[in-house]
Design a protein around this motif. Structure first.
Motif, mmCIF file in Angstrom:
data_model
loop_
_atom_site.group_PDB
_atom_site.id
_atom_site.type_symbol
_atom_site.label_atom_id
_atom_site.label_comp_id
_atom_site.label_asym_id
_atom_site.label_seq_id
_atom_site.Cartn_x
_atom_site.Cartn_y
_atom_site.Cartn_z
ATOM 1 N N HIS A 1 10.173 46.197 60.073
ATOM 2 C CA HIS A 1 10.353 47.042 61.257
ATOM 3 C C HIS A 1 9.805 48.444 61.011
ATOM 4 C CE1 HIS A 1 13.884 47.870 58.735
ATOM 5 N NE2 HIS A 1 13.912 49.066 59.302
ATOM 6 N N ALA A 2 9.648 49.166 62.113
ATOM 7 C CA ALA A 2 9.249 50.578 62.046
ATOM 8 C C ALA A 2 9.614 51.235 63.365
ATOM 9 C CB ALA A 2 7.751 50.716 61.787
ATOM 10 N N LEU A 3 9.856 52.528 63.281
ATOM 11 C CA LEU A 3 10.195 53.344 64.448
ATOM 12 C C LEU A 3 8.967 54.148 64.843
ATOM 13 C CD1 LEU A 3 12.750 54.035 66.150
ATOM 14 C CD2 LEU A 3 13.116 55.965 64.604
ATOM 15 N N GLY A 4 8.656 54.156 66.159
ATOM 16 C CA GLY A 4 7.444 54.798 66.632
ATOM 17 C C GLY A 4 7.629 56.247 67.026
ATOM 18 N N ARG B 1 8.077 62.214 64.684
ATOM 19 C CA ARG B 1 6.861 62.744 65.321
ATOM 20 C C ARG B 1 5.731 61.726 65.200
ATOM 21 N NH1 ARG B 1 5.943 66.610 61.939
ATOM 22 N NH2 ARG B 1 4.337 65.481 60.795
ATOM 23 N N ASP B 2 5.722 60.984 64.086
ATOM 24 C CA ASP B 2 4.723 59.953 63.808
ATOM 25 C C ASP B 2 5.452 58.645 63.507
ATOM 26 O OD1 ASP B 2 2.539 61.854 63.851
ATOM 27 O OD2 ASP B 2 3.254 62.532 61.888
ATOM 28 N N TRP B 3 4.688 57.581 63.352
ATOM 29 C CA TRP B 3 5.268 56.306 62.943
ATOM 30 C C TRP B 3 5.963 56.437 61.589
ATOM 31 C CZ3 TRP B 3 6.057 51.841 65.435
ATOM 32 C CH2 TRP B 3 5.331 51.594 66.603
ATOM 33 N N LEU B 4 7.163 55.882 61.487
ATOM 34 C CA LEU B 4 7.764 55.705 60.169
ATOM 35 C C LEU B 4 7.000 54.618 59.440
ATOM 36 C CD1 LEU B 4 10.095 57.195 61.710
ATOM 37 C CD2 LEU B 4 11.675 55.906 60.261
ATOM 38 N N SER B 5 7.209 54.499 58.147
ATOM 39 C CA SER B 5 6.573 53.420 57.405
ATOM 40 C C SER B 5 7.055 52.073 57.927
ATOM 41 C CB SER B 5 6.895 53.536 55.915
ATOM 42 O OG SER B 5 8.288 53.412 55.697
ATOM 43 N N VAL B 6 6.198 51.063 57.799
ATOM 44 C CA VAL B 6 6.608 49.691 58.069
ATOM 45 C C VAL B 6 7.391 49.240 56.847
ATOM 46 C CG1 VAL B 6 5.806 47.359 58.533
ATOM 47 C CG2 VAL B 6 4.593 49.327 59.520
ATOM 48 N N GLN B 7 8.626 48.846 57.067
ATOM 49 C CA GLN B 7 9.535 48.673 55.933
ATOM 50 C C GLN B 7 10.447 47.478 56.135
ATOM 51 O OE1 GLN B 7 12.965 51.882 56.906
ATOM 52 N NE2 GLN B 7 10.896 52.774 56.746
ATOM 53 N N VAL B 8 11.151 47.156 55.066
ATOM 54 C CA VAL B 8 12.128 46.082 55.101
ATOM 55 C C VAL B 8 13.242 46.446 54.127
ATOM 56 C CG1 VAL B 8 10.971 44.726 53.299
ATOM 57 C CG2 VAL B 8 12.425 43.564 54.971
ATOM 58 N N LEU C 1 6.091 48.471 53.185
ATOM 59 C CA LEU C 1 4.951 47.555 53.213
ATOM 60 C C LEU C 1 3.658 48.266 53.595
ATOM 61 C CD1 LEU C 1 6.481 44.464 55.043
ATOM 62 C CD2 LEU C 1 5.306 44.372 52.843
ATOM 63 N N TYR C 2 3.789 49.334 54.393
ATOM 64 C CA TYR C 2 2.604 49.965 54.993
ATOM 65 C C TYR C 2 3.017 51.352 55.442
ATOM 66 C CZ TYR C 2 -1.482 50.165 58.195
ATOM 67 O OH TYR C 2 -2.641 50.482 58.840
ATOM 68 N N ASP C 3 2.138 52.339 55.246
ATOM 69 C CA ASP C 3 2.560 53.712 55.533
ATOM 70 C C ASP C 3 1.529 54.501 56.335
ATOM 71 O OD1 ASP C 3 4.584 55.615 55.466
ATOM 72 O OD2 ASP C 3 3.827 56.555 53.644
ATOM 73 N N TYR C 4 0.704 53.807 57.103
ATOM 74 C CA TYR C 4 -0.232 54.464 58.025
ATOM 75 C C TYR C 4 -1.092 55.531 57.334
ATOM 76 C CZ TYR C 4 2.335 51.994 61.614
ATOM 77 O OH TYR C 4 2.923 50.998 62.373
#
Length: 253
Positions: A122-125, A42-49, A143-146
């Motif tokens: 990467h991340a899924l939108g 529903r929302d962006w997944l976290s930016v991850q690796v 790395l980042y979780d909006y």
């Protein structure tokens, strides 16, 4: 041949399009020899690796993670960076909430295949439903979780992340008996099988089959999406009906 019962998993970013109720972000369809899922954000997944095998075995004591998406609904994904970045810049932007400004966003379309090797940020939108196949590990470094209050793993993520732009490879399908091979990696192969009447499949290696569209009959049983079953090496299956199946086979690597 072994049927694989679906396992719904609630996620903070989960949608409601998978048929298991609101907030279900993932449905795990198979866990071995590969982890196969459906994802509905529903929302962006976290930016991850994800870490490669060598790092993960040394630091975590278990294998790393390599995965691929087969896109089911259109939208945007993050695929690496727009320009080269330094670890210091990534840390600063992650803490300031501005990392998104240097991420490479790409549109994706249904039927597209996206390979996500270890080390790729990467991340899924939102709204980009995917079929996901991955090595049977769920090691993820954020790395980042909006703005969500979940733990970040900056030190480990930066130890394995590729910090330069990476091109998204074009997938070149190859014909195989009954369908086509969409993707070949050192760790798994991904297949697509159209079903229009009768389809006979044999497995040279273990093969996880998922009915994504339509309806099929297998040994007298009616299958509807996302019915999933595992053919062991040397086994065969004959399906009748109309629809679309994806198959995933593990490889050494």
């Amino acid at each position: 041949m072994r049927p694989c019962p679906p396992k719904p998993v609630a996620r903070i970013w989960g949608g409601s399009a998978l048929g298991f109720g609101p907030g279900i972000g993932e449905v795990w369809l198979c866990q071995a020899p590969l982890l196969v899922k459906l994802l509905d954000p529903r929302d962006w997944l976290s930016v991850q690796v994800h870490p490669p095998h060598a790092y993960a075995l040394q630091v975590e004591g278990k294998p790393g993670k390599y995965e691929a998406w087969y896109v089911l609904a259109p939208g945007e994904i993050v695929y690496g960076f727009r320009r080269p970045v330094t670890p210091e810049e990534v840390v600063a932007r992650a803490k300031e909430g501005t990392l998104d400004e240097v991420l490479n966003r790409l549109p994706v379309r249904p039927g597209q295949v996206v390979y996500l090797p270890a080390g790729l940020v990467h991340a899924l939108g939102p709204g980009v439903r995917v079929y996901e196949v991955q090595t049977p590990s769920d090691l993820t470094y954020r790395l980042y979780d909006y703005g969500r209050p979940r733990e970040l793993h900056l030190e480990k993520a930066l130890a394995v992340a590729r910090l330069e732009p990476l091109p998204l490879p074009e997938v070149q399908p190859e014909p195989v008996e009954g369908g086509e091979k969409l993707l070949s990696t050192p760790f798994f192969d991904l297949f697509r099988y159209p079903l229009a009447g009768r389809l006979a499949l044999g497995a040279e290696a273990p093969l996880v089959l998922t009915l994504l569209e339509g309806e099929a009959r297998l040994e007298g049983e009616v299958l509807k999406p996302p019915a999933t079953f595992l053919l062991e090496a040397g086994e065969e299956a004959t399906l009748e009906g109309k629809g679309l199946l994806l198959g995933a086979s593990p490889k050494g690597g």
